[in-house]
Scaffold this motif. Structure first.
Motif, mmCIF file in Angstrom:
data_model
loop_
_atom_site.group_PDB
_atom_site.id
_atom_site.type_symbol
_atom_site.label_atom_id
_atom_site.label_comp_id
_atom_site.label_asym_id
_atom_site.label_seq_id
_atom_site.Cartn_x
_atom_site.Cartn_y
_atom_site.Cartn_z
ATOM 1 N N PHE A 171 61.992 10.145 45.224
ATOM 2 C CA PHE A 171 60.659 10.303 45.791
ATOM 3 C C PHE A 171 60.273 11.771 45.981
ATOM 4 C CE2 PHE A 171 57.993 10.705 49.663
ATOM 5 C CZ PHE A 171 56.831 10.137 49.158
ATOM 6 N N PHE A 172 61.119 12.545 46.634
ATOM 7 C CA PHE A 172 60.765 13.940 46.902
ATOM 8 C C PHE A 172 60.728 14.785 45.629
ATOM 9 C CE2 PHE A 172 61.832 12.480 51.156
ATOM 10 C CZ PHE A 172 60.781 13.019 51.885
ATOM 11 N N PRO A 173 61.656 14.610 44.675
ATOM 12 C CA PRO A 173 61.470 15.313 43.403
ATOM 13 C C PRO A 173 60.158 14.959 42.708
ATOM 14 C CG PRO A 173 63.736 14.563 43.587
ATOM 15 C CD PRO A 173 62.988 13.969 44.760
ATOM 16 N N LEU A 174 59.741 13.681 42.807
ATOM 17 C CA LEU A 174 58.482 13.275 42.187
ATOM 18 C C LEU A 174 57.275 13.964 42.820
ATOM 19 C CD1 LEU A 174 59.020 9.440 41.674
ATOM 20 C CD2 LEU A 174 58.709 11.147 39.881
ATOM 21 N N LEU A 175 57.411 14.347 44.091
ATOM 22 C CA LEU A 175 56.296 15.016 44.755
ATOM 23 C C LEU A 175 55.949 16.357 44.120
ATOM 24 C CD1 LEU A 175 56.908 14.344 48.577
ATOM 25 C CD2 LEU A 175 55.274 13.226 47.039
ATOM 26 N N THR A 176 56.868 16.924 43.356
ATOM 27 C CA THR A 176 56.553 18.177 42.665
ATOM 28 C C THR A 176 55.436 17.985 41.646
ATOM 29 O OG1 THR A 176 58.275 17.781 41.007
ATOM 30 C CG2 THR A 176 58.898 19.066 42.963
ATOM 31 N N LEU A 177 55.204 16.734 41.246
ATOM 32 C CA LEU A 177 54.135 16.414 40.287
ATOM 33 C C LEU A 177 52.857 15.949 40.985
ATOM 34 C CD1 LEU A 177 56.303 14.442 37.693
ATOM 35 C CD2 LEU A 177 55.655 16.860 37.623
ATOM 36 N N GLU A 178 52.894 15.860 42.311
ATOM 37 C CA GLU A 178 51.748 15.329 43.052
ATOM 38 C C GLU A 178 50.507 16.190 42.877
ATOM 39 O OE1 GLU A 178 49.723 12.702 45.778
ATOM 40 O OE2 GLU A 178 51.400 12.565 44.381
ATOM 41 N N GLY A 179 50.662 17.515 42.848
ATOM 42 C CA GLY A 179 49.508 18.391 42.669
ATOM 43 C C GLY A 179 48.808 18.132 41.358
ATOM 44 N N VAL A 180 49.584 18.023 40.276
ATOM 45 C CA VAL A 180 49.004 17.714 38.961
ATOM 46 C C VAL A 180 48.331 16.348 39.004
ATOM 47 C CG1 VAL A 180 49.524 17.327 36.522
ATOM 48 C CG2 VAL A 180 50.719 19.125 37.781
ATOM 49 N N GLY A 181 48.985 15.376 39.639
ATOM 50 C CA GLY A 181 48.426 14.032 39.724
ATOM 51 C C GLY A 181 47.100 13.985 40.454
ATOM 52 N N LEU A 182 46.970 14.763 41.530
ATOM 53 C CA LEU A 182 45.717 14.777 42.292
ATOM 54 C C LEU A 182 44.575 15.364 41.466
ATOM 55 C CD1 LEU A 182 47.066 15.946 45.769
ATOM 56 C CD2 LEU A 182 46.192 13.668 45.194
ATOM 57 N N HIS A 183 44.844 16.453 40.756
ATOM 58 C CA HIS A 183 43.810 17.037 39.898
ATOM 59 C C HIS A 183 43.414 16.060 38.791
ATOM 60 C CE1 HIS A 183 43.768 20.982 41.692
ATOM 61 N NE2 HIS A 183 45.063 21.129 41.535
ATOM 62 N N ALA A 184 44.411 15.425 38.165
ATOM 63 C CA ALA A 184 44.136 14.493 37.067
ATOM 64 C C ALA A 184 43.359 13.271 37.551
ATOM 65 C CB ALA A 184 45.455 14.065 36.420
ATOM 66 N N SER A 185 43.743 12.722 38.705
ATOM 67 C CA SER A 185 43.043 11.546 39.242
ATOM 68 C C SER A 185 41.597 11.879 39.592
ATOM 69 C CB SER A 185 43.779 11.020 40.479
ATOM 70 O OG SER A 185 45.070 10.567 40.151
ATOM 71 N N SER A 186 41.384 13.073 40.128
ATOM 72 C CA SER A 186 40.027 13.498 40.462
ATOM 73 C C SER A 186 39.143 13.522 39.225
ATOM 74 C CB SER A 186 40.043 14.892 41.096
ATOM 75 O OG SER A 186 40.644 14.870 42.363
ATOM 76 N N LEU A 187 39.628 14.179 38.175
ATOM 77 C CA LEU A 187 38.833 14.309 36.955
ATOM 78 C C LEU A 187 38.639 12.958 36.273
ATOM 79 C CD1 LEU A 187 40.231 17.647 35.503
ATOM 80 C CD2 LEU A 187 37.941 17.232 36.435
ATOM 81 N N THR A 188 39.682 12.127 36.287
ATOM 82 C CA THR A 188 39.557 10.788 35.691
ATOM 83 C C THR A 188 38.472 9.982 36.390
ATOM 84 O OG1 THR A 188 41.898 10.777 35.076
ATOM 85 C CG2 THR A 188 40.788 8.647 35.182
ATOM 86 N N HIS A 189 38.430 10.072 37.714
ATOM 87 C CA HIS A 189 37.402 9.366 38.491
ATOM 88 C C HIS A 189 36.006 9.908 38.182
ATOM 89 C CE1 HIS A 189 35.366 7.549 41.956
ATOM 90 N NE2 HIS A 189 34.856 8.749 42.194
ATOM 91 N N LEU A 190 35.888 11.216 38.136
ATOM 92 C CA LEU A 190 34.571 11.830 37.952
ATOM 93 C C LEU A 190 34.029 11.654 36.540
ATOM 94 C CD1 LEU A 190 35.163 15.164 39.910
ATOM 95 C CD2 LEU A 190 33.809 13.203 40.662
ATOM 96 N N LEU A 191 34.910 11.536 35.563
ATOM 97 C CA LEU A 191 34.493 11.430 34.162
ATOM 98 C C LEU A 191 34.510 9.987 33.657
ATOM 99 C CD1 LEU A 191 36.374 14.548 32.743
ATOM 100 C CD2 LEU A 191 33.957 14.364 33.375
ATOM 101 N N ARG A 192 34.692 9.039 34.565
ATOM 102 C CA ARG A 192 34.758 7.637 34.152
ATOM 103 C C ARG A 192 33.405 7.165 33.620
ATOM 104 N NH1 ARG A 192 33.240 7.947 39.254
ATOM 105 N NH2 ARG A 192 31.904 6.348 40.193
ATOM 106 N N ARG A 193 33.427 6.100 32.865
ATOM 107 C CA ARG A 193 32.181 5.496 32.380
ATOM 108 C C ARG A 193 31.384 4.955 33.566
ATOM 109 N NH1 ARG A 193 32.619 1.127 27.676
ATOM 110 N NH2 ARG A 193 33.386 3.033 26.652
ATOM 111 N N GLY A 194 30.124 5.228 33.615
ATOM 112 C CA GLY A 194 29.292 4.786 34.721
ATOM 113 C C GLY A 194 29.264 5.749 35.882
#
Length: 372
Positions: A171-194
């Motif tokens: 779990f804690f090693p995976l958190l090193t990717l959390e920053g990238v995940g938050l940026h990616a999720s934000s853009l995916t949400h904003l660029l979604r269809r509709g």
């Protein structure tokens, strides 16, 4: 005495009793003035954090081509974690009396400074506050990477089950990717269809912030140092932010799909406080008072410490379990829970009140958990 007996003797329905428990507490908190905004506190804090951010940027420019920039990468990550906490508070409308000013501040802090979408975060976080740890409603327990219920483990293939048996340690090693995940999720949400016009504007702001930041790094530093800086900054940011959110609900009871609970018990029984002093408050952005935060989402951060004794005494008076442990104990609980999700065949919500509510069809939490 059972709920049915209380209803028969008092003429007050179980639903009215449950609602009254929270409204009585809320009225007491209001009467004590504990929901009043603390604008001076937040203006001071935002000034210090933004001043620290400018200082780090100035040091980066002055230092130039040096591996010592990696120290500044860590410092920048820590400052951005504090920006994230301020954005969280503003999105919860804790700072200003005006909803519009809170929303604008949250958008500026999240979009322009962090490079994340506040609309994406608010939508997800609203659902979490409305039904924390409910298997079919809380997006925070419906993650693809981690399994939070035995059913989620069973649905996975051999590799997924192998991972689930060790996910606590990972779990804690995976958190090193959390920053990238938050940026990616934000853009995916904003660029979604509709996506709405407001989403497209937010997408332009977020993408511009990310582009300017990355471009400036590679302009200031050689590719190797710039990549190391960016990777370290995102890793430290993800670990520190994730470590502040992780102890709050993980390892607490999972509410089965469809179960209805009153608002007070729903928020208290699924949340965990973290003991500590000023340093813990700073590192966790006040989220160490998770029970109080869930009961009063718009309460200013510095007031949570003051209301804690009142809430704890109220819960003890009404026989509601109030969970509070030390920080490292909480991490041990989280790791143990995640490692054993698929091994423990038990009622995911082992609570006498829950059994009573199953038979009575007790009240729903409604929408009081919303940020609004």
């Amino acid at each position: 005495m059972t709920l049915h007996e209380v209803t028969r003797l008092t003429g007050v329905s179980a639903q009215q009793q449950y609602v009254s428990l929270y409204t009585d507490l809320l009225q007491t908190v209001r009467d004590l003035g504990l929901l009043r905004r603390r604008q001076g506190y937040y203006v001071t804090r935002m000034s210090i954090v933004l001043g620290a951010l400018l200082a780090v940027v100035a040091c980066m420019i002055l230092l130039g081509n040096s591996w010592h920039q990696l120290w500044l990468a860590g410092a920048l990550a820590l400052v951005l974690v504090q920006v994230a906490f301020l954005s969280h508070d503003s999105a919860h409308r804790q700072i200003f009396r005006s909803n519009a000013r809170n929303d604008l501040t949250a958008r500026i802090l999240a979009g322009c400074v962090l490079g994340m979408s506040v609309s994406w975060w608010r939508s997800k976080h609203n659902k979490h506050h409305a039904a924390p740890n409910q298997a079919d409603r809380d997006p925070d327990v419906q993650l693809k990477v981690l399994a939070f219920t035995p059913d989620a483990v069973v649905e996975r293939g051999p590799v997924g089950r192998w991972f689930a048996a060790r996910q606590g340690w990972l779990f804690f090693p995976l958190l090193t990717l959390e920053g990238v995940g938050l940026h990616a999720s934000s853009l995916t949400h904003l660029l979604r269809r509709g996506a709405t016009r407001a989403d497209r504007i937010d997408a332009a702001v977020v993408a511009s912030r990310i582009g300017v930041y990355v471009g400036a790094l590679y302009f200031l530093l050689p590719p190797g140092k710039a990549t190391a800086f960016l990777g370290l900054q995102l890793a430290v940011f993800g670990v520190c932010l994730g470590a502040a959110f992780a102890p709050n609900h993980k390892g607490m009871p999972i509410v089965p799909p469809g179960m209805k609970l009153d608002f007070l018990r729903r928020q208290v029984l699924t949340s965990r406080n973290i003991r500590g002093g000023i340093l813990t408050d700073f590192a966790m952005g006040g989220l160490n008072y998770q029970i109080e935060h869930h009961l009063f989402p718009s309460m200013p951060r510095p007031t949570l410490r003051r209301v804690r004794p009142l809430v704890r005494e109220y819960c003890e008076l009404h026989g509601i379990a109030y969970a509070e442990v030390g920080l490292f104990t909480s991490y041990k609980i989280v790791v143990d829970y995640l490692n054993n999700v698929g091994l423990r065949a038990r009622d995911p919500f082992d609570c006498p009140l829950a059994a009573e509510l199953r038979s009575t069809g007790g009240p729903s939490a409604g929408g009081r958990g919303d940020l609004a």
